[in-house]
Design an enzyme around this catalytic site. Sequence first.
Site, mmCIF file in Angstrom:
data_model
loop_
_atom_site.group_PDB
_atom_site.id
_atom_site.type_symbol
_atom_site.label_atom_id
_atom_site.label_comp_id
_atom_site.label_asym_id
_atom_site.label_seq_id
_atom_site.Cartn_x
_atom_site.Cartn_y
_atom_site.Cartn_z
ATOM 1 N N CYS A 1 -23.511 -29.329 -64.194
ATOM 2 C CA CYS A 1 -22.650 -29.447 -63.010
ATOM 3 C C CYS A 1 -21.172 -29.382 -63.399
ATOM 4 C CB CYS A 1 -22.948 -30.751 -62.272
ATOM 5 S SG CYS A 1 -24.600 -30.848 -61.557
ATOM 6 N N ASP B 1 -16.212 -17.286 -37.839
ATOM 7 C CA ASP B 1 -16.804 -17.787 -36.593
ATOM 8 C C ASP B 1 -17.604 -19.063 -36.805
ATOM 9 O OD1 ASP B 1 -18.916 -16.742 -38.013
ATOM 10 O OD2 ASP B 1 -19.611 -15.381 -36.441
#
Length: 212
Positions: free
Chosen positions: A47, A140
């Site tokens: 990570c 959007d």
Amino acid sequence: MPGGLLLGDEAPNFEADTTIGRIPFQDFLGDSWSILFCHPRDFTLVCTRELSRAAKLAPEFAKGNVKMIALSIDSVQDHLSWSKDINAYNGEEATKKLPFPIIDDHKRDLAIKLGMLDPNQRDGQGMPLTARVVFIFGPDKKLKLSILYPATAGRNFDEILRVIDSLQLTAYKKVATPVDWKCGDSVMVVPTISEEEARKLFPKVIDLNILG
């Protein structure tokens, strides 16, 4: 049962604590393209390398008007401490500031709601780890792409940049991108437009037997 997002779904309008303060998610997205990517745990090696890579690539995402935001199942304080490690790994000053915020999901509420859990990988308490999910939202606020990696597989940010180029091109042009396409390569006209319209839109088109 875990939830999840499908292509075309609207981005969830949750509020969350992050490394830049509390944010309403849709307000953060604004009218930009955006990428939400989650991680199994703070401070882990894979990570840390992933977020280091993401931080290095932040200018490339910014060129495409793409906002970045990460999620990990630890607290904001852990995220801020982890950010110092991430910057240090990149050879930068070990500050708490990254070019993108990290969402606090220490209760795993969002990981469950958004279907981000990996049922095959569990932590020391037997809880499922968070998978390495990538969600890309358009201006959007609709989901344009999702990639679900298991917790054990680090993601490929070069592919994420490549597919964002494709998504942005095909959002505004009536074309599709072929296998292994990269920015600047040839594209295909979508089959929903006629040959006559295609020749008007693309006067330099070479072959109209192209998609379908």
